[in-house]
Design a protein around this motif. Structure first.
Motif, mmCIF file in Angstrom:
data_model
loop_
_atom_site.group_PDB
_atom_site.id
_atom_site.type_symbol
_atom_site.label_atom_id
_atom_site.label_comp_id
_atom_site.label_asym_id
_atom_site.label_seq_id
_atom_site.Cartn_x
_atom_site.Cartn_y
_atom_site.Cartn_z
ATOM 1 N N LEU A 217 0.839 -1.193 0.000
ATOM 2 C CA LEU A 217 0.000 0.000 0.000
ATOM 3 C C LEU A 217 0.877 1.248 0.000
ATOM 4 C CD1 LEU A 217 -2.699 -0.946 2.657
ATOM 5 C CD2 LEU A 217 -3.145 -0.390 0.263
ATOM 6 N N PRO A 218 0.552 2.246 -0.791
ATOM 7 C CA PRO A 218 1.305 3.509 -0.750
ATOM 8 C C PRO A 218 1.253 4.118 0.651
ATOM 9 C CG PRO A 218 -0.128 3.429 -2.680
ATOM 10 C CD PRO A 218 -0.516 2.265 -1.808
ATOM 11 N N VAL A 219 2.382 4.554 1.140
ATOM 12 C CA VAL A 219 2.450 5.118 2.486
ATOM 13 C C VAL A 219 1.516 6.315 2.629
ATOM 14 C CG1 VAL A 219 3.975 6.251 4.158
ATOM 15 C CG2 VAL A 219 4.784 4.266 2.886
ATOM 16 N N VAL A 220 1.311 7.036 1.547
ATOM 17 C CA VAL A 220 0.463 8.228 1.606
ATOM 18 C C VAL A 220 -0.973 7.867 1.994
ATOM 19 C CG1 VAL A 220 -0.223 8.172 -0.834
ATOM 20 C CG2 VAL A 220 -0.126 10.357 0.386
ATOM 21 N N GLN A 221 -1.391 6.605 1.788
ATOM 22 C CA GLN A 221 -2.742 6.180 2.135
ATOM 23 C C GLN A 221 -2.900 5.809 3.615
ATOM 24 O OE1 GLN A 221 -4.173 3.055 -0.441
ATOM 25 N NE2 GLN A 221 -3.585 4.127 -2.312
ATOM 26 N N VAL A 222 -1.791 5.634 4.320
ATOM 27 C CA VAL A 222 -1.840 5.119 5.688
ATOM 28 C C VAL A 222 -2.610 6.039 6.641
ATOM 29 C CG1 VAL A 222 -0.448 4.457 7.698
ATOM 30 C CG2 VAL A 222 0.206 3.693 5.399
ATOM 31 N N PRO A 223 -2.396 7.371 6.636
ATOM 32 C CA PRO A 223 -3.144 8.210 7.579
ATOM 33 C C PRO A 223 -4.659 8.074 7.442
ATOM 34 C CG PRO A 223 -1.285 9.437 6.701
ATOM 35 C CD PRO A 223 -1.362 8.158 5.910
ATOM 36 N N ALA A 224 -5.168 7.983 6.202
ATOM 37 C CA ALA A 224 -6.620 7.825 6.012
ATOM 38 C C ALA A 224 -7.097 6.482 6.551
ATOM 39 C CB ALA A 224 -6.965 7.961 4.532
ATOM 40 N N ILE A 225 -6.297 5.426 6.346
ATOM 41 C CA ILE A 225 -6.639 4.108 6.886
ATOM 42 C C ILE A 225 -6.705 4.169 8.406
ATOM 43 C CG2 ILE A 225 -5.821 1.732 7.166
ATOM 44 C CD1 ILE A 225 -4.538 2.040 4.352
ATOM 45 N N MET A 226 -5.705 4.803 9.019
ATOM 46 C CA MET A 226 -5.666 4.912 10.470
ATOM 47 C C MET A 226 -6.884 5.669 10.998
ATOM 48 S SD MET A 226 -1.617 5.771 11.063
ATOM 49 C CE MET A 226 -1.801 5.857 12.857
ATOM 50 N N SER A 227 -7.207 6.786 10.371
ATOM 51 C CA SER A 227 -8.322 7.605 10.837
ATOM 52 C C SER A 227 -9.638 6.842 10.750
ATOM 53 C CB SER A 227 -8.399 8.896 10.016
ATOM 54 O OG SER A 227 -7.258 9.703 10.256
ATOM 55 N N VAL B 13 2.314 8.665 10.410
ATOM 56 C CA VAL B 13 3.190 7.700 9.760
ATOM 57 C C VAL B 13 4.532 8.369 9.492
ATOM 58 C CG1 VAL B 13 2.237 8.269 7.481
ATOM 59 C CG2 VAL B 13 3.464 6.115 7.812
ATOM 60 N N ASP B 14 5.599 7.682 9.835
ATOM 61 C CA ASP B 14 6.951 8.217 9.656
ATOM 62 C C ASP B 14 7.409 7.913 8.228
ATOM 63 O OD1 ASP B 14 9.563 8.974 9.710
ATOM 64 O OD2 ASP B 14 10.125 7.808 11.474
ATOM 65 N N THR B 15 7.269 8.895 7.349
ATOM 66 C CA THR B 15 7.640 8.697 5.947
ATOM 67 C C THR B 15 9.143 8.761 5.736
ATOM 68 O OG1 THR B 15 7.324 11.057 5.515
ATOM 69 C CG2 THR B 15 5.441 9.600 5.113
ATOM 70 N N THR B 16 9.900 9.138 6.771
ATOM 71 C CA THR B 16 11.359 9.161 6.634
ATOM 72 C C THR B 16 11.988 7.808 6.946
ATOM 73 O OG1 THR B 16 11.820 9.802 8.933
ATOM 74 C CG2 THR B 16 11.310 11.573 7.373
ATOM 75 N N TYR B 17 11.186 6.918 7.515
ATOM 76 C CA TYR B 17 11.729 5.608 7.894
ATOM 77 C C TYR B 17 12.103 4.806 6.653
ATOM 78 C CZ TYR B 17 12.033 0.865 9.705
ATOM 79 O OH TYR B 17 12.468 -0.408 10.001
ATOM 80 N N VAL B 18 13.271 4.184 6.692
ATOM 81 C CA VAL B 18 13.752 3.334 5.598
ATOM 82 C C VAL B 18 13.674 1.881 6.054
ATOM 83 C CG1 VAL B 18 15.680 2.755 4.088
ATOM 84 C CG2 VAL B 18 15.289 5.135 4.742
ATOM 85 N N SER B 19 12.861 1.097 5.389
ATOM 86 C CA SER B 19 12.682 -0.308 5.749
ATOM 87 C C SER B 19 14.004 -1.052 5.660
ATOM 88 C CB SER B 19 11.654 -0.950 4.809
ATOM 89 O OG SER B 19 11.493 -2.313 5.102
#
Length: 264
Positions: A137-147, A166-172
């Motif tokens: 899933l695109p990280v940009v979608q995570v905040p809406a999923i969480m809400s 969501v921490d978008t700076t995190y590198v897996s």
């Protein structure tokens, strides 16, 4: 395996506490026809409403029983988003929808952002019906999923700033898997991911939200014993150690006591 860059790791801290969490009840196990009507995402079902409530109970348990809060490091949504002072705990979450949904109430209870960790992704073997490759899933979608999950659980609304969710700076530490994977391959992937996180931890307490196989592999690694049965939805294993050279103490192992009334 990738490695963290210094900007994404807490190289000055050591891990004292680890929680391993399996996701909540998944929709396709309740409704077997779900994959037939969601061909493009058949390997990535959402949680049921019951699964969201289980995740809520899990967040409450971790918030009340986490030991790391006693280290004197503040836990809570930082005003500066991802650039603020690191919290005592870090949530590392598989990129699948059901794990992001499970992590959401935990993040809300602790007031910390989610970090997406590909190494915790589902282990899918030969024999599954691969009409399409699972995708992240695109990280940009995570905040809406969480809400959405937080609203379903009746929890207070989340901060509007997505950088606090969501921490978008995190590198897996691991690439997204190429499926299918042989069981020995994904079993080792989970253990390698934990080794990488422990070697350069983002916080003194790691909360790892993953799948059944990941839960079993990581719990086995830290406890030194196997999880004998399939873990229940939102099962937790909880580990503590006084220092990086001390052995892990098992405080809970594949335990579902916090969800006993709702867990199948």
């Amino acid at each position: 395996m990738k490695s963290h860059t210094p900007a994404q790791t807490g190289t000055g801290c050591e891990v004292h506490e680890v929680w391993v969490v399996r996701h909540g009840e998944r929709q396709d196990y309740v409704d077997p026809t779900w994959p037939d009507t969601h061909a493009d995402t058949r390997h990535d079902p959402p949680l049921t409403y019951s699964g969201m409530l289980l995740a809520h109970a899990t967040g409450a348990r971790i918030a009340s029983q986490s030991i790391t809060g006693g280290l004197g490091i503040a836990v809570g949504y930082p005003e500066g988003g991802a650039d603020a002072t690191p919290a005592a705990a870090a949530i590392l979450c598989s990129p699948f929808l059901r794990t992001i949904q499970t992590a959401s109430p935990i993040a809300a209870k602790l007031g910390i952002p989610i970090r997406i960790e590909n190494g915790l992704a589902e282990g899918l073997r030969e024999g599954y019906e691969f009409t399409c490759q699972p995708r992240m899933l695109p990280v940009v979608q995570v905040p809406a999923i969480m809400s959405s999950v937080i609203s379903e659980c009746g929890l207070p609304a989340l901060p509007a700033d997505p950088t606090r969710l969501v921490d978008t700076t995190y590198v897996s530490v691991h690439d997204f898997p190429t499926y299918p994977e042989a069981r020995p391959v994904f079993w080792q992937r989970f253990k390698d991911t934990v080794d990488a996180l422990l070697s350069k931890p983002p916080a003194p307490c790691l909360i790892l939200v993953t799948h059944g196989y990941g839960f079993q592999s990581i719990s086995e690694k830290l406890a030194g014993k196997p999880v004998e049965d399939t873990p229940g939805y939102c099962a937790v294993s909880h580990f503590w150690r006084d220092s990086s050279t001390a052995p892990w103490t098992v405080r809970a192992f594949a335990d579902c006591a916090h969800t006993a009334q709702n867990n199948p």
